[in-house]
Design a protein around this motif. Structure first.
Motif, PDB file in Angstrom:
ATOM      1  N   GLN A  38      58.591  43.640  67.358  1.00 47.85           N
ATOM      2  CA  GLN A  38      59.594  42.573  67.294  1.00 47.85           C
ATOM      3  C   GLN A  38      59.036  41.180  66.998  1.00 47.85           C
ATOM      4  O   GLN A  38      59.656  40.435  66.215  1.00 47.85           O
ATOM      5  N   PRO A  39      57.902  40.754  67.561  1.00 49.98           N
ATOM      6  CA  PRO A  39      57.452  39.383  67.269  1.00 49.98           C
ATOM      7  C   PRO A  39      57.238  39.114  65.785  1.00 49.98           C
ATOM      8  O   PRO A  39      57.481  37.993  65.319  1.00 49.98           O
ATOM      9  N   ARG A  40      56.798  40.107  65.033  1.00 47.98           N
ATOM     10  CA  ARG A  40      56.535  39.904  63.611  1.00 47.98           C
ATOM     11  C   ARG A  40      57.701  40.342  62.731  1.00 47.98           C
ATOM     12  O   ARG A  40      58.051  39.651  61.765  1.00 47.98           O
ATOM     13  N   PHE A  41      58.302  41.478  63.090  1.00 47.04           N
ATOM     14  CA  PHE A  41      59.299  42.066  62.197  1.00 47.04           C
ATOM     15  C   PHE A  41      60.734  41.937  62.711  1.00 47.04           C
ATOM     16  O   PHE A  41      61.679  42.214  61.969  1.00 47.04           O
ATOM     17  N   ASN A  50      67.593  45.947  56.908  1.00 45.27           N
ATOM     18  CA  ASN A  50      66.381  45.141  56.811  1.00 45.27           C
ATOM     19  C   ASN A  50      66.094  44.503  58.161  1.00 45.27           C
ATOM     20  O   ASN A  50      67.016  44.194  58.925  1.00 45.27           O
ATOM     21  N   SER A  51      64.805  44.311  58.440  1.00 42.56           N
ATOM     22  CA  SER A  51      64.451  43.679  59.705  1.00 42.56           C
ATOM     23  C   SER A  51      64.699  42.178  59.622  1.00 42.56           C
ATOM     24  O   SER A  51      64.695  41.588  58.537  1.00 42.56           O
ATOM     25  N   ASP A  52      64.921  41.551  60.778  1.00 46.13           N
ATOM     26  CA  ASP A  52      65.308  40.139  60.796  1.00 46.13           C
ATOM     27  C   ASP A  52      64.188  39.222  61.293  1.00 46.13           C
ATOM     28  O   ASP A  52      64.435  38.093  61.716  1.00 46.13           O
ATOM     29  N   GLY A  53      62.935  39.695  61.225  1.00 43.37           N
ATOM     30  CA  GLY A  53      61.824  38.879  61.687  1.00 43.37           C
ATOM     31  C   GLY A  53      61.260  37.985  60.606  1.00 43.37           C
ATOM     32  O   GLY A  53      61.811  37.874  59.494  1.00 43.37           O
ATOM     33  N   SER A  54      60.137  37.354  60.920  1.00 44.16           N
ATOM     34  CA  SER A  54      59.498  36.454  59.953  1.00 44.16           C
ATOM     35  C   SER A  54      58.997  37.214  58.731  1.00 44.16           C
ATOM     36  O   SER A  54      58.878  36.649  57.645  1.00 44.16           O
TER      37      SER A  54
END
Length: 208
Positions: free
Chosen positions: A138-141, A184-188
């Motif tokens: 989660q922190p990245r993606f 799609n993932s909502d991370g950075s």
């Protein structure tokens, strides 16, 4: 009363225990002897876990389902690194298998209970590993979302004996990893659903 072929390995086990300067209370010598004679796995775990065993054996007469739930929550919310979590999962697995084996060998559990407990253990440790793995990504993606912004579900299907809740001590677990829809993932860093869940699946496998 042991068969002749089992006496040497059991005697060797007690010698190794004595080398650790550990002592068994009289009331557990006979049941421990039976357990060590029946299971090389149990014998090895016992030598590593004697302090815990002596502290916990009085509770082996019953099954504490809440203990597994507490462990799952602790792993799911853990900030420990992956190596530490792998070690914790393995140790809890071995201790719980030892408890199940104890009840089986001492005939305080029937076959249905043993199969159910083994299946429950595998199921709950998979849950713990998956929730921890999701937290690591989660922190990245971020989280995986569909086109409407909803969370895309990840499902692990247990096949064979695990799916039938009939896992035994020698069973492998056969798994299928699934996700409910694309997104799609909502991370950075954005990943497709396939990329995200491939990473998640590999991490779960590494943990267990």
């Amino acid at each position: 009363s042991l068969p002749e072929i089992l006496r040497p390995p059991v005697a060797l086990w007690f010698e190794r225990l004595a080398d650790q300067q550990d002592q068994l209370p009289d009331e557990v010598v006979a049941p421990v002897t039976r357990l060590v004679a029946c299971s090389e796995f149990a014998a090895k775990v016992l030598l590593r876990e004697i302090p815990w065993f002596l502290e916990s054996v009085s509770s082996f007469s019953s099954v504490d389902g809440d203990e597994i739930d507490r462990f799952v929550e602790a792993i799911a919310n853990s900030d420990a690194d992956i190596a530490a979590v792998k070690s914790n999962l393995r140790r809890f697995r071995n201790r719980t298998l030892l408890r199940i084996l104890w009840r089986e060998v001492q005939q305080t559990a029937d076959l249905d209970e043993t199969l159910q407990q083994l299946s429950l253990l595998a199921d709950r440790l998979l849950d713990a590993a998956t929730r921890y793995a999701e937290k690591q990504l989660q922190p990245r993606f971020g989280r995986m979302r569909n086109s409407s912004g909803g969370i895309v579900s990840f499902v692990i299907l247990g096949m064979g004996k695990l799916g039938g809740r009939e896992l035994n001590f020698s069973s492998d677990i056969d798994l299928i990893f699934c996700y409910s829809e694309d997104g799609n993932s909502d991370g950075s860093r954005t990943l497709s659903a396939q990329e995200y869940f491939e990473r998640l699946s590999r991490l779960v496998i590494a943990l267990i």
